[in-house]
Design a protein around this motif. Structure first.
Motif: not given
Length: 305
Positions: A256, A262-263, A265, A286-287, A289
């Motif tokens: 991540e 993802g880094r 946000g 914002d990530k 999964k």
């Protein structure tokens, strides 16, 4: 430790080692077929030496894995005419559940040996041993409550209820005689408020015309064979084997902190989401999964990252 340069006699050498009570580890490498038996046999010595050197290397660390557990809870989804015959055949071998999407042309068994519902699927997610299906009950008769007493069938003046125990709303004139006939059982409710049901299953046999899962590669434990009887039989045969505990490699690792999505946000690169053929990678705000149980190891995500 001992290296045997012939795999043909591996069984014999293994038995001799066990009979002697040896604690030595025996490795086998096929020098003859991999190096000696070729038109270049006279020049095969470097290759043979490399094979023997590779055999001396320590065994690689076991790869991480993900596990599946299936107890045999099967959900059959589809028209009653297609779903009910398969439910009857499989009821003795699997924990059968049926969700009828179209009651026309089907009859329900009088005895209640397995759960039967009706309705339209709202969503389906998951994988072998962990499917979650939500549906909306659209018919006034709740098949899970109905005891098949036939009182509503006899009472309906429009003959809008047959032995599928579902009301044909196009014929129904809203006399509500069926509600009175059902009495204290309470299986018929035209004003039902709680219409959405959610249940978990181990496997799904989808006999719908349009499959619930639209990804290029379907999750393990899910089969959508269509209308062809042979395809349905093969799908059922495959699902019947998926009872127990299973493992498969964890095909990838997700870092991540260096992911452009993802880094920071903020939603950034979506290459891996766009290319994933199984839905194992999805956006979660914002990530990203990641669901390793869905990954089939195609490597598409790694090639575009």
């Amino acid at each position: 430790d001992c290296i045997v340069a012939c795999t043909q006699e591996s069984t014999l050498f293994g038995e001799l080692a066990r009979a002697a009570g040896s604690s030595s580890r025996i490795k086998f490498v096929n020098v003859r077929e991999a190096g000696g038996w070729s038109g270049e046999a006279a020049h095969a010595l470097p290759k043979i030496a490399a094979l023997l050197s590779a055999a001396e290397l320590p065994d690689p660390e076991p790869v991480p894995s993900v596990s599946f557990q299936s107890g045999g809870q099967l959900l059959i989804i589809g028209p009653a005419a297609a779903a009910m015959p398969w439910a009857e055949r499989l009821a003795g071998d699997l924990e059968v559940n049926v969700l009828i999407s179209d009651a026309r042309g089907g009859e329900l068994p009088i005895d209640r040996r397995y759960p039967i519902w009706s309705g339209q699927v709202l969503r389906a997610t998951g994988y072998l041993g962990a499917f979650e299906v939500a549906w909306e009950q659209t018919n006034p008769i709740d098949l899970d409550v109905c005891i098949r007493c036939n009182a509503c069938v006899r009472a309906c003046p429009e003959q809008a209820i047959d032995y599928s125990y579902q009301i044909d709303l196009a014929k129904c004139a809203s006399h509500r005689v069926c509600v009175k006939a059902c009495g204290a059982i309470g299986a018929i409710d035209f004003d039902r408020q709680d219409r959405v049901h959610t249940e978990r299953f181990d496997m799904v046999l989808d006999l719908s015309d349009e499959p619930l899962f639209t990804t290029a590669q379907k999750p393990q434990g899910y089969a959508a064979p269509g209308r062809d009887p042979l395809d349905q039989a093969l799908a059922v045969q495959s699902l019947a084997k998926l009872v127990g505990e299973f493992e498969k490699p964890r095909f990838f690792q997700y870092h991540e902190k260096i992911c452009a999505h993802g880094r920071s946000g903020k939603v950034g690169c979506t290459n891996c989401l766009d290319v994933c053929s199984t839905g194992a990678i999805s956006a979660a705000g914002d990530k990203i999964k990641v669901e390793s149980h869905l990954c089939a190891g195609c490597g598409g995500c790694a090639t575009v990252c």
